[in-house]
Write a protein that holds these residues in place. Structure first.
Motif, short mmCIF file in Angstrom:
data_model
loop_
_atom_site.label_atom_id
_atom_site.label_comp_id
_atom_site.label_asym_id
_atom_site.label_seq_id
_atom_site.Cartn_x
_atom_site.Cartn_y
_atom_site.Cartn_z
N ALA A 81 -1.45 -2.40 -1.83
CA ALA A 81 -1.15 -3.23 -0.66
C ALA A 81 -0.21 -2.44 0.24
CB ALA A 81 -0.51 -4.54 -1.08
N TRP A 90 -5.25 -4.54 2.04
CA TRP A 90 -5.54 -4.50 0.61
C TRP A 90 -6.57 -3.41 0.36
CZ3 TRP A 90 -2.56 -6.81 -2.79
CH2 TRP A 90 -1.90 -8.00 -2.47
N ASN A 96 -3.43 -13.16 -0.36
CA ASN A 96 -4.08 -12.36 -1.40
C ASN A 96 -5.53 -12.78 -1.53
OD1 ASN A 96 -4.67 -10.84 -3.71
ND2 ASN A 96 -2.59 -11.11 -4.50
#
Length: 267
Positions: A237, A173, A120
């Motif tokens: 995502a 992302w 992330n």
């Protein structure tokens, strides 16, 4: 029939047969053209079962220069409306995170949650990155692009190809900003994803999409949500093992009609 013709006909038959054999040998000896399988080979190899031989990757038709301009245009500072059917075309998209993922069958909900926690760019799900910014995920340095898709969907496979990045075994992302002149209640995020993924609105999970799905408009929809007056942040995502990878998303009201009374920006 005279003797001359009697011996001439078998000779002619032999020549024709030889020509057919040579033609057949040449036809079956040629390599398959783009998008073709070798003769007699089904989707999974000879007979259609099991894993076939690895074929060289075929470039996207019409794009041999890895150019973003074929499917995207650079986003500008001018706010953008959703398209005529309410689809969101403007996104900040990060170069794909490489994953050790060889199959879409492993994209379970627990796998997604673990992956999103580890790979992330920010644990703040309301964070909006900067266009051109580079972030580090694991040992990978990845760049953000602010792009408008030329189609109602955002094709991540085309994005990866255009930026000369991996197209299989990857995590994408994306972030966009929804600007509302007034509060809009009782709306749903309606999405279609080719593969698996998730959607967040203002930091809260709205949709989790495990498994390997085809991209179908409004294939999944969130519970009823509220778009607050002013700035709202959507994070997406999408994870892909093999094959094509793209998604489409819009807001719909309680009756399923597209919601369009807002603008879109990337900051």
């Amino acid at each position: 029939m005279n003797k001359k013709h009697k011996y001439f006909l078998p000779a002619m038959a032999f020549v024709v047969l030889l020509g057919l054999q040579i033609g057949a040998t040449n036809a079956f000896g040629q390599a398959p053209g783009p998008g073709q399988r070798p003769p007699g080979q089904g989707p999974g190899g000879p007979g259609g079962f099991g894993r076939g031989p690895s074929l060289p990757p075929i470039p996207i038709a019409g794009d041999t220069t890895h150019s973003l301009s074929i499917h995207f245009t650079p986003a500008t500072a001018i706010k953008k409306a959703p398209d005529a059917k309410g689809f969101i075309q403007r996104w900040l998209v990060l170069e794909p995170v490489k994953k050790n993922l060889r199959s879409n069958s492993t994209i379970t909900e627990s796998y997604l949650k673990t992956t999103f926690a580890v790979d992330n760019f920010s644990q703040d799900y309301s964070a909006v990155p900067k266009n051109g910014q580079t972030v580090k995920i694991g040992d990978q340095d990845l760049k953000w692009y602010a792009l408008d898709s030329k189609s109602f969907n955002f094709n991540l496979y085309h994005f990866s190809y255009a930026t000369n990045k991996a197209r299989a075994g990857v995590l994408f992302w994306l972030v966009t900003v929804i600007n509302c002149p007034e509060e809009i209640k009782n709306v749903r995020i309606a999405a279609g994803v080719n593969s698996g993924g998730a959607f967040w609105l203002n930091g809260q999970e709205a949709l989790m999409i495990p498994g390997d799905k085809d991209i179908i408009v409004d294939n999944v929809a969130s519970p009823l949500l509220t778009l607050k007056k002013g700035r709202n942040v959507i994070r997406v995502a999408v994870i892909n093992g093999q094959g094509m990878c793209n998604f489409c998303v819009r807001f719909i009201d309680e009756k399923g009609a597209p919601v369009k009374n807002y603008s879109i920006s990337y900051e």
